[in-house]
Write an enzyme that holds these catalytic residues in place. Structure first.
Site, short mmCIF file in Angstrom:
data_model
loop_
_atom_site.label_atom_id
_atom_site.label_comp_id
_atom_site.label_asym_id
_atom_site.label_seq_id
_atom_site.Cartn_x
_atom_site.Cartn_y
_atom_site.Cartn_z
N HIS A 94 -1.81 -13.49 -12.65
CA HIS A 94 -0.90 -12.40 -12.61
C HIS A 94 -0.72 -11.83 -11.03
O HIS A 94 0.44 -11.43 -11.02
CB HIS A 94 -1.76 -10.90 -13.06
N ASP B 112 4.65 -6.47 -11.32
CA ASP B 112 3.75 -5.38 -12.06
C ASP B 112 4.37 -3.94 -12.29
O ASP B 112 5.47 -4.02 -12.67
CB ASP B 112 2.27 -5.24 -11.54
#
Length: 313
Positions: free
Chosen positions: A294, A112
């Site tokens: 994610h 991320d």
């Protein structure tokens, strides 16, 4: 405070050349090649707790909390200027220098926001890195270019919300419960299952402690303002100049995350996948999608470790 997620790891603070006090943890296996792990939003170094036992037999693992996150300091900033990925990358270099790796290349794995730090570091200081792993992102400029697509815009709504001028997002997030609702919504909605089941209660305690604070919420908004006003521009400038990352790069993404492209379960025809995007930025690239959302380090740490080890060893 609950039990330690990283037994045997040492803890210290490193004051960097760019004015941040960075919280650092180092594995007890200190005779092995160095590997830096850099977390993302809205987490801390705690996100690596399932992955590190799979990596420490092979590497000296260094964990950091990015400036503004976790136990690290909160440098002053205006419209994102104090939270650019270039500055965060320089923090990482200062940490590695002070740990004794000033004359040694190291590998970096970023997830991320941490992956954005990692690839910016590869652009700016390739001589310091051996290899780079970016987990579930496409470059920042490419991300902004996708916001004309309603599906992408809805999934990554926080990019534009958090980057709004101060203090609008800060006030909205912290209004009712000091950010806990926003934190837990973000964590759950970006997993494949759409729940918090991938996160241990100890890790969740860490995330709540670190995020649910007015100053920390502001720092993370500054991080996203940096993305909009600085990091995007850095990418565009490199593309315009024809610059590419020359350090070998592994891109790993969650096929049910929706951040690197449409979810596999929803995509009928994907015109441009993550590797197509990364190819414009890299000379030496490989990649793989995993069957998760994610938060790959917590949703499927074994599959991620397998890809990392195959690439780095």
């Amino acid at each position: 405070m609950s039990s330690d997620l990283f037994p045997g790891f040492s803890s210290q603070y490193v004051t960097t050349a760019h004015g941040a006090r960075i919280f650092v943890r180092v594995s007890p296996t200190q005779d092995k090649p160095p590997l830096l792990l850099v977390h993302g939003f809205p987490q801390t170094h705690a996100e690596w707790h399932k992955l590190t036992p799979l990596l420490t037999p092979h590497f000296t693992v260094v964990l950091v909390d990015l400036r503004g996150y976790g136990a690290s300091s909160i440098p002053a900033s205006a419209n994102g200027s104090g939270y650019t990925k270039r500055l965060m990358g320089q923090d990482c270099l200062s940490v590695m220098d002070q740990l004794g790796y000033a004359n040694q290349r190291f590998a970096v794995v970023g997830h991320d926001r941490g992956a954005r730090v990692a690839y910016r570091l590869a652009f700016d200081n390739p001589e310091r890195l051996s290899k780079v792993v970016v987990v579930d992102i496409v470059p920042t400029a490419a991300m902004f270019a996708r916001f004309g697509n309603p599906t992408a815009g809805l999934k990554a709504y926080h990019w534009l919300f958090l980057a709004q001028p101060e203090p609008f997002p800060e006030k909205m997030i912290g209004k009712e419960d000091k950010g806990r609702l926003f934190l837990e919504q973000a964590l759950s909605s970006w997993t494949a299952a759409g729940t918090l089941q991938a996160f241990s209660e100890t890790a969740m305690e860490r995330y709540r402690e670190a995020y649910c604070d007015e100053q920390r919420i502001h720092a993370t908004c500054e991080d996203y303002r940096a993305g909009a006003y600085f990091d995007r521009v850095y990418d565009e400038e490199d593309l315009k100049k024809g610059n590419k990352i020359r350090v070998p790069v592994l891109a790993v993404w969650g096929e049910e995350g929706g951040f690197t492209g449409p979810k596999k379960s929803e995509a009928k025809k994907v015109q441009e996948g993550p590797l197509d995007v990364w190819q414009r930025y890299c000379v030496d690239l490989r990649g793989k999608g995993l069957n998760c959302g994610h938060f790959i380090p917590e949703e499927d740490p074994q599959a991620l470790a397998d890809e990392i080890l195959q690439f780095l060893l």
